[in-house]
Design a protein around this motif. Structure first.
Motif, PDB file in Angstrom:
ATOM      1  N   ARG A  68       0.854  -1.196   0.000  1.00  0.00           N
ATOM      2  CA  ARG A  68       0.000   0.000   0.000  1.00  0.00           C
ATOM      3  C   ARG A  68       0.889   1.245   0.000  1.00  0.00           C
ATOM      4  O   ARG A  68       1.990   1.217   0.565  1.00  0.00           O
ATOM      5  CB  ARG A  68      -0.881   0.017   1.251  1.00  0.00           C
ATOM      6  N   TYR A  69       0.383   2.299  -0.628  1.00  0.00           N
ATOM      7  CA  TYR A  69       1.133   3.554  -0.675  1.00  0.00           C
ATOM      8  C   TYR A  69       0.556   4.542   0.326  1.00  0.00           C
ATOM      9  O   TYR A  69      -0.661   4.576   0.541  1.00  0.00           O
ATOM     10  CB  TYR A  69       1.060   4.162  -2.082  1.00  0.00           C
ATOM     11  N   GLY A  70       1.455   5.372   0.938  1.00  0.00           N
ATOM     12  CA  GLY A  70       1.035   6.379   1.891  1.00  0.00           C
ATOM     13  C   GLY A  70       0.406   7.570   1.195  1.00  0.00           C
ATOM     14  O   GLY A  70       0.299   7.562  -0.024  1.00  0.00           O
ATOM     15  N   PRO A  71      -0.027   8.614   1.901  1.00  0.00           N
ATOM     16  CA  PRO A  71       0.155   8.798   3.344  1.00  0.00           C
ATOM     17  C   PRO A  71      -0.728   7.860   4.179  1.00  0.00           C
ATOM     18  O   PRO A  71      -1.822   7.498   3.753  1.00  0.00           O
ATOM     19  CB  PRO A  71      -0.244  10.262   3.571  1.00  0.00           C
ATOM     20  N   PHE A  72      -0.191   7.508   5.369  1.00  0.00           N
ATOM     21  CA  PHE A  72      -0.901   6.591   6.268  1.00  0.00           C
ATOM     22  C   PHE A  72      -1.435   7.336   7.497  1.00  0.00           C
ATOM     23  O   PHE A  72      -0.948   8.421   7.833  1.00  0.00           O
ATOM     24  CB  PHE A  72       0.051   5.475   6.706  1.00  0.00           C
ATOM     25  N   THR A  73      -2.415   6.725   8.141  1.00  0.00           N
ATOM     26  CA  THR A  73      -3.023   7.343   9.329  1.00  0.00           C
ATOM     27  C   THR A  73      -2.688   6.506  10.563  1.00  0.00           C
ATOM     28  O   THR A  73      -2.211   5.369  10.440  1.00  0.00           O
ATOM     29  CB  THR A  73      -4.556   7.377   9.186  1.00  0.00           C
ATOM     30  N   GLU A  74      -2.977   7.060  11.719  1.00  0.00           N
ATOM     31  CA  GLU A  74      -2.800   6.339  12.997  1.00  0.00           C
ATOM     32  C   GLU A  74      -3.503   4.979  12.934  1.00  0.00           C
ATOM     33  O   GLU A  74      -2.981   3.974  13.417  1.00  0.00           O
ATOM     34  CB  GLU A  74      -3.431   7.150  14.142  1.00  0.00           C
ATOM     35  N   THR A  75      -4.701   4.975  12.338  1.00  0.00           N
ATOM     36  CA  THR A  75      -5.485   3.733  12.266  1.00  0.00           C
ATOM     37  C   THR A  75      -4.740   2.686  11.443  1.00  0.00           C
ATOM     38  O   THR A  75      -4.757   1.500  11.783  1.00  0.00           O
ATOM     39  CB  THR A  75      -6.864   4.027  11.606  1.00  0.00           C
ATOM     40  N   ASP A  76      -4.082   3.118  10.351  1.00  0.00           N
ATOM     41  CA  ASP A  76      -3.310   2.155   9.546  1.00  0.00           C
ATOM     42  C   ASP A  76      -2.238   1.501  10.407  1.00  0.00           C
ATOM     43  O   ASP A  76      -2.025   0.287  10.350  1.00  0.00           O
ATOM     44  CB  ASP A  76      -2.624   2.853   8.364  1.00  0.00           C
ATOM     45  N   PHE A  77      -1.529   2.322  11.207  1.00  0.00           N
ATOM     46  CA  PHE A  77      -0.444   1.766  12.016  1.00  0.00           C
ATOM     47  C   PHE A  77      -0.996   0.878  13.134  1.00  0.00           C
ATOM     48  O   PHE A  77      -0.435  -0.163  13.448  1.00  0.00           O
ATOM     49  CB  PHE A  77       0.427   2.891  12.603  1.00  0.00           C
ATOM     50  N   ALA A  78      -2.138   1.313  13.724  1.00  0.00           N
ATOM     51  CA  ALA A  78      -2.716   0.542  14.830  1.00  0.00           C
ATOM     52  C   ALA A  78      -3.204  -0.823  14.348  1.00  0.00           C
ATOM     53  O   ALA A  78      -3.236  -1.787  15.124  1.00  0.00           O
ATOM     54  CB  ALA A  78      -3.856   1.328  15.466  1.00  0.00           C
TER      55      ALA A  78
END
Ligand code: SIN
Ligand code: CO
Length: 378
Positions: A68-78
């Protein structure tokens, strides 16, 4: 110093025996390396839409890859799994200029050959799969432990229908486990697979090697913009063609000569090359300064201790031209003496106090600041 450890090659030995030839492991290339950015900083960059970032999950030999390509959110990391994930961010030294000092350690290579610092953060088992790169890379283990396996002979077949270029099969010839501060040099064309043994970070200094297609495409654009259309195909004095439809050997030779002329004397190829190499692969470009500076204001700022820095998104390079030089900055071109071009390419830019040279130096530096290639740090 990268090559200062016991048994390490000198920079000249490295260039002679390893560069573009074979992998080299340099244990403690950076003894006690403490990364200036941690996993949270990298996640922060990956949340920024200006940064190029990717998130890869999957493992070998399962080939359950997902990209997947960014930008990523907090939810993606969680929502990341416990293991088998890697977050990668390109151009980190441009987004966070203080880490550019790491690239200065690679000054045994031409500065224009260096592309960027890519940082990857990986959970246990994290990997981007076995693959082959077209570029040389120096892979510095910044945190945690990573096992690197590689082989020079391999089946080039890729996993079908996969966005990542992952090799279908991979049997390593050799493996090394890297600890923080260790660095692996890999030339292009060597199949490799790096797997994080625990959570960690790899800082990868990647080189640029434009392909013939990149070069010809850029040359075509440059010719069209700068030199109208260039020379036309000519075949005056040709003998009677004897086979209908044949592009004969003499015609092929004329076309090859046309291309050769472009590289030699048809246009100022050197000007094209400098412009291309100082611009190639820059995702962003410096913009002209909003408030234009004059030479008096520049001289005053320098007297007050200001330093002259490179804009993170410019690339500077120069080449000799007649008795002087042409300096290139992200595709723009400036004439100046070779000593001054070299000085401007060195970070931070230091000007000499010689009054004979001061005016010329200040004029050019002022212009580069106004164009956005340099800036003053107070
Ligand atoms: C990584 O840092 O995760 C991958 C680098 C590479 O294999 O080229
Ligand atoms: Co690679």
């Amino acid at each position: 110093m990268i090559f200062s450890g016991n048994g390490s090659p000198t920079p000249s030995e490295f260039l002679r025996e390893y560069w573009q030839k074979k992998p080299l492991l340099i244990r403690q290339a950076f003894p006690g390396f403490i990364p200036e950015l941690d996993a949270d900083d990298i996640a922060g960059l990956a949340s920024d839409e200006l940064a190029e970032s990717r998130l890869v999950t999957g493992s070998f030999p399962e080939h359950d890859w997902n990209l997947r390509y960014g930008p990523f959110t907090e939810t993606d990391f969680a929502s990341l799994p416990e293991s088998n994930w890697t977050l990668l961010v390109q151009d980190v030294e441009k987004h966070y200029p203080p880490v550019h000092s790491l690239l200065d350690e690679f000054s045994f290579l031409p500065s224009w050959r260096i592309d960027d610092l890519m940082v990857s953060v990986a959970g246990p088992g994290g990997s981007v799969g076995p693959h082959v790169d077209q570029y040389d890379a120096f892979l510095l283990q910044a945190e945690g432990t990573r096992r690197w396996q590689f082989t020079v002979t391999f089946d080039p077949a890729l996993v079908p229908d996969c966005e990542l270029n992952v090799l279908q099969s991979f049997t390593p010839e050799q493996e090394w486990v890297l600890e923080p501060g260790d660095m692996l040099y890999l030339p292009p064309g060597v199949a490799h697979h790096g797997v994080a043994l625990d959570q960690g970070m790899t800082w990868s200094i990647g080189m640029r090697a434009p392909s013939t297609a990149d070069l010809l495409q850029a040359l075509g654009d440059w010719l069209a913009q700068n030199r109208a259309e260039g020379q036309r195909y000519q075949d005056s004095g040709m003998p009677l063609p004897h086979r209908t439809g044949e592009i004969d050997a003499a015609a092929i030779e004329r076309f090859c000569r046309m291309l050769g002329n472009v590289a030699h004397d048809g246009v100022d190829f050197r000007s094209f090359l400098g412009s291309f190499l100082s611009h190639d692969r820059l995702v962003h470009e410096p913009a002209p300064a909003v408030k234009q500076l004059d030479v008096q204001a520049l001289a005053k700022a320098l007297e007050q201790g200001a330093t002259i820095q490179h804009h993170p998104w410019t690339r500077l390079a120069w080449l000799k031209s007649g008795p002087g030089a042409i300096l290139f900055a992200a595709g723009d071109e400036y004439s100046c003496p070779a000593d001054l071009a070299e000085k401007i390419c060195t970070r931070p830019v230091k000007i000499t106090n010689n009054p004979d040279q001061a005016k010329q130096q200040l004029d050019l530096i002022c212009e580069l600041i106004n164009q956005g290639h340099l800036y003053l740090q107070l």
